[in-house]
Design an enzyme around this catalytic site. Structure first.
Site, PDB file in Angstrom:
ATOM      1  CG  ASP A  14      -1.759   1.196   1.355  1.00 19.36           C
ATOM      2  OD1 ASP A  14      -2.411   1.551   0.369  1.00 19.36           O
ATOM      3  OD2 ASP A  14      -1.776   1.810   2.441  1.00 19.36           O
ATOM      4  CG  MET A  15       1.905   5.516  -1.887  1.00 21.86           C
ATOM      5  SD  MET A  15       1.702   6.263  -3.535  1.00 21.86           S
ATOM      6  CE  MET A  15       0.094   7.062  -3.344  1.00 21.86           C
TER       7      MET A  15
END
Length: 233
Positions: A14-15
């Protein structure tokens, strides 16, 4: 855990809130913008909207704050602020992020960024901190129809890599991200950011770490212990 690491072929990241400390900006700056317009963003709203697509977040915000809530105006202001900082390389990486990416690269593991954010922001953030080189693909909001907790983003990522989800680890910080990773049949590893995991979420995770660096340290510890045992024999 050591054998498990050896068998895993793909690591999905995920970022926002996991690799980059963007959630602090989204939440705090977003609350400021909303407050100026007479609205209060509660912890419950933050929890429900973290990790989902922009379209889904818009629906949830309006359900909570009323159909007149200027969601698009608020998000444009916040995203432009983040983009400006990202292009300058001013959005910090989370603790241990660079160490983990380098560790996985040295171990010849494939990595893909799988985020609900838009491509231009993902490119700005990863290039701003010179970490784009670690990822074979960037799978973003433009690539999916259904946002997290739907597993689509992770299923697409695994397909791009040509790897089964059964041999895939997903690093996530959000509840919806963990739900999506579990639904995909991958191994969800949670590194909490703004929200502490609930009992429901803890049942879905494979492992939980306080930060990304802790994952690296655990794997290295196991490998070192294995090498020592091998020499003793």
């Amino acid at each position: 855990m050591g054998r498990f690491f050896d068998e895993i072929e793909l690591f999905l990241f995920d970022m926002d809130g996991l690799l980059f400390d963007t959630e602090t900006i989204y939440v705090e700056y977003g609350r400021e913008v909303a407050k100026e317009k007479g609205y209060t963003i509660t912890k419950d709203i933050v929890e429900k909207t973290t990790g989902v697509t922009n379209d889904k977040a818009r629906i949830l915000f309006k359900e909570a704050l009323g159909q007149n809530f200027p969601y698009d105006e608020m998000m444009e202001t916040v995203k432009n602020y983040i983009l400006e900082k990202a292009l300058k390389g001013e959005v910090p990486l989370k603790l241990g992020a660079l160490e983990l990416l380098e560790f996985l690269k040295k171990n010849d593991k494939q990595m893909i960024l799988a985020t609900s954010s838009e491509l231009h922001l993902a490119e700005a953030l990863t290039e701003g901190k010179d970490v784009r080189k670690y990822f074979s693909h960037l799978i973003t909001a433009e690539d999916v129809v259904h946002g997290k907790p739907d597993p689509e983003v992770f299923l697409i990522s695994a397909e791009k890599a040509g790897v089964s989800c059964e041999k895939t680890v997903v690093f996530e910080d959000s509840f919806n991200g963990i739900r999506a990773a579990h639904a995909a049949g991958a191994f969800p590893i949670m590194v909490p950011d703004k929200l502490k995991p609930t009992e429901e979420i803890l049942k879905l995770v494979y492992k939980k770490f306080d930060n990304l660096d802790s994952f690296v340290k655990e794997i290295e510890k196991i490998k070192n212990e294995k090498n020592i045992k091998g020499k003793v024999k």
